[in-house]
Design an enzyme around this catalytic site. Structure first.
Site, PDB file in Angstrom:
ATOM      1  N   GLY A  26      79.645 -18.580  60.547  1.00  0.00           N
ATOM      2  CA  GLY A  26      78.208 -19.056  60.771  1.00  0.00           C
ATOM      3  C   GLY A  26      77.602 -19.301  62.050  1.00  0.00           C
ATOM      4  N   HIS A  34      77.414 -19.451  48.068  1.00  0.00           N
ATOM      5  CA  HIS A  34      77.793 -20.274  49.472  1.00  0.00           C
ATOM      6  C   HIS A  34      77.536 -21.920  49.008  1.00  0.00           C
ATOM      7  CE1 HIS A  34      77.368 -22.051  53.417  1.00  0.00           C
ATOM      8  NE2 HIS A  34      77.920 -20.916  53.808  1.00  0.00           N
ATOM      9  N   LYS A  58      72.387 -17.627  57.979  1.00  0.00           N
ATOM     10  CA  LYS A  58      71.868 -18.679  57.551  1.00  0.00           C
ATOM     11  C   LYS A  58      70.359 -18.435  57.717  1.00  0.00           C
ATOM     12  CE  LYS A  58      76.052 -21.107  57.576  1.00  0.00           C
ATOM     13  NZ  LYS A  58      76.722 -22.570  57.592  1.00  0.00           N
TER      14      LYS A  58
HETATM   15  P1  PGA Z   1      80.118 -22.142  60.453  1.00  0.00           P
HETATM   16  O1  PGA Z   1      79.650 -21.837  58.911  1.00  0.00           O
HETATM   17  O2  PGA Z   1      80.930 -20.950  60.990  1.00  0.00           O
HETATM   18  O3  PGA Z   1      78.999 -22.621  61.184  1.00  0.00           O
HETATM   19  O4  PGA Z   1      80.953 -23.556  60.168  1.00  0.00           O
HETATM   20  C1  PGA Z   1      80.393 -20.833  58.086  1.00  0.00           C
HETATM   21  C2  PGA Z   1      79.808 -20.503  56.729  1.00  0.00           C
HETATM   22  O5  PGA Z   1      79.075 -21.322  56.231  1.00  0.00           O
HETATM   23  O6  PGA Z   1      79.548 -19.339  56.446  1.00  0.00           O
END
Ligand code: PGA
Length: 245
Positions: free
Chosen positions: A225, A93, A10
């Site tokens: 994430g 996403h 991200k």
């Molecule tokens: P997360 O995010 O593992 O922090 O829950 C996953 C994603 O949004 O791809």
């Protein structure tokens, strides 16, 4: 089918974070896990991430524009991602759908752009908490698959990520039965020709729950994430996938 563990950084990471990629790449060399590993850092880091990964892990983008080039200020095309050394791109996403108003029509155009450039499209689908509570999960997923996955998707061009919106970054995950149910549903919807498409689970995948999730039928890997930002946690998740093979 080899599982795929994909990290989605991200909007995190400055140059020093590449040490995480170097650590994972170094570990992949020695551990040689029998799975595929992909890290999607911010676009600013892709070229340096490719160098840091030394061909041991794949590097991808987090978004793209459908057009190959042109007057689209701030956007990045799949050809540009490929030119920087990326071999995949995440499209659709839920954070893009939510904060940038992305529609299924835009997502399918982005997936086609990935194919055009010869990189893999990782297409995300998933229901919100309200949709799940209203019993609409399968309808929502079916609609997103129909709208966002181009005709003719195969395992070499496409992966699907099932990411319940309410599970992203919250520490909450669906039950194992719920994950298995939705993955079987997606597998069924992908139909003939789509048998080799990997269906990743995403949403609060952590070292603590990865092994159980990755052992479920029709789970072809994970989109990670928060836990992908720490090399050690990410390695533990890659190891959990390897344990299935
Ligand atoms: P997360 O995010 O593992 O922090 O829950 C996953 C994603 O949004 O791809």
């Amino acid at each position: 089918m080899r599982q795929l563990i994909a990290g989605n950084w991200k909007m995190n990471g400055v140059g020093a974070s590449l040490a995480e990629i170097e650590a994972v790449a170094g570990w992949v060399v020695s551990a040689a896990p029998p799975i595929d590993v992909l890290i999607c850092p911010p676009a600013t880091l892709i070229a340096r991430a490719v160098a840091a990964a030394r061909g041991r892990i794949a590097i991808g983008g987090q978004d793209c524009h459908p057009e190959p080039a042109g007057a689209f200020t701030g956007d990045i095309s799949t050809e540009m991602l490929k030119d920087a050394g990326a071999s995949a791109v995440i499209v659709g996403h839920s954070e893009r759908r939510q904060y940038h108003g992305e529609t299924d029509a835009l997502v399918v155009a982005k997936a086609l752009a990935a194919w055009r450039a010869g990189i893999t499209a990782v297409i995300c689908v998933g229901e919100t908490a309200a949709e799940r509570q209203a019993g609409q999960t399968q309808d929502v997923i079916a609609g997103q698959l129909t709208g966002s996955v181009p005709e003719g998707a195969t395992g070499s061009t496409t992966a699907i990520a099932y990411e319940p919106v309410w599970a992203i970054g919250t520490g909450l995950t669906p039950s194992q039965a719920q994950i298995a149910e939705i993955h079987a549903f997606i597998r069924d919807r992908l139909g003939v020709g789509g048998e080799q498409i990997r269906i990743l689970y995403g949403g609060s995948v952590k070292p603590e729950n990865a092994r159980q999730i990755l052992a479920l039928p029709d789970v072809g890997g994970a989109l990670v994430g928060g836990a992908s930002l720490k090399a050690k946690d990410f390695q533990t998740i890659v190891s959990a996938a390897s344990a299935r093979h």
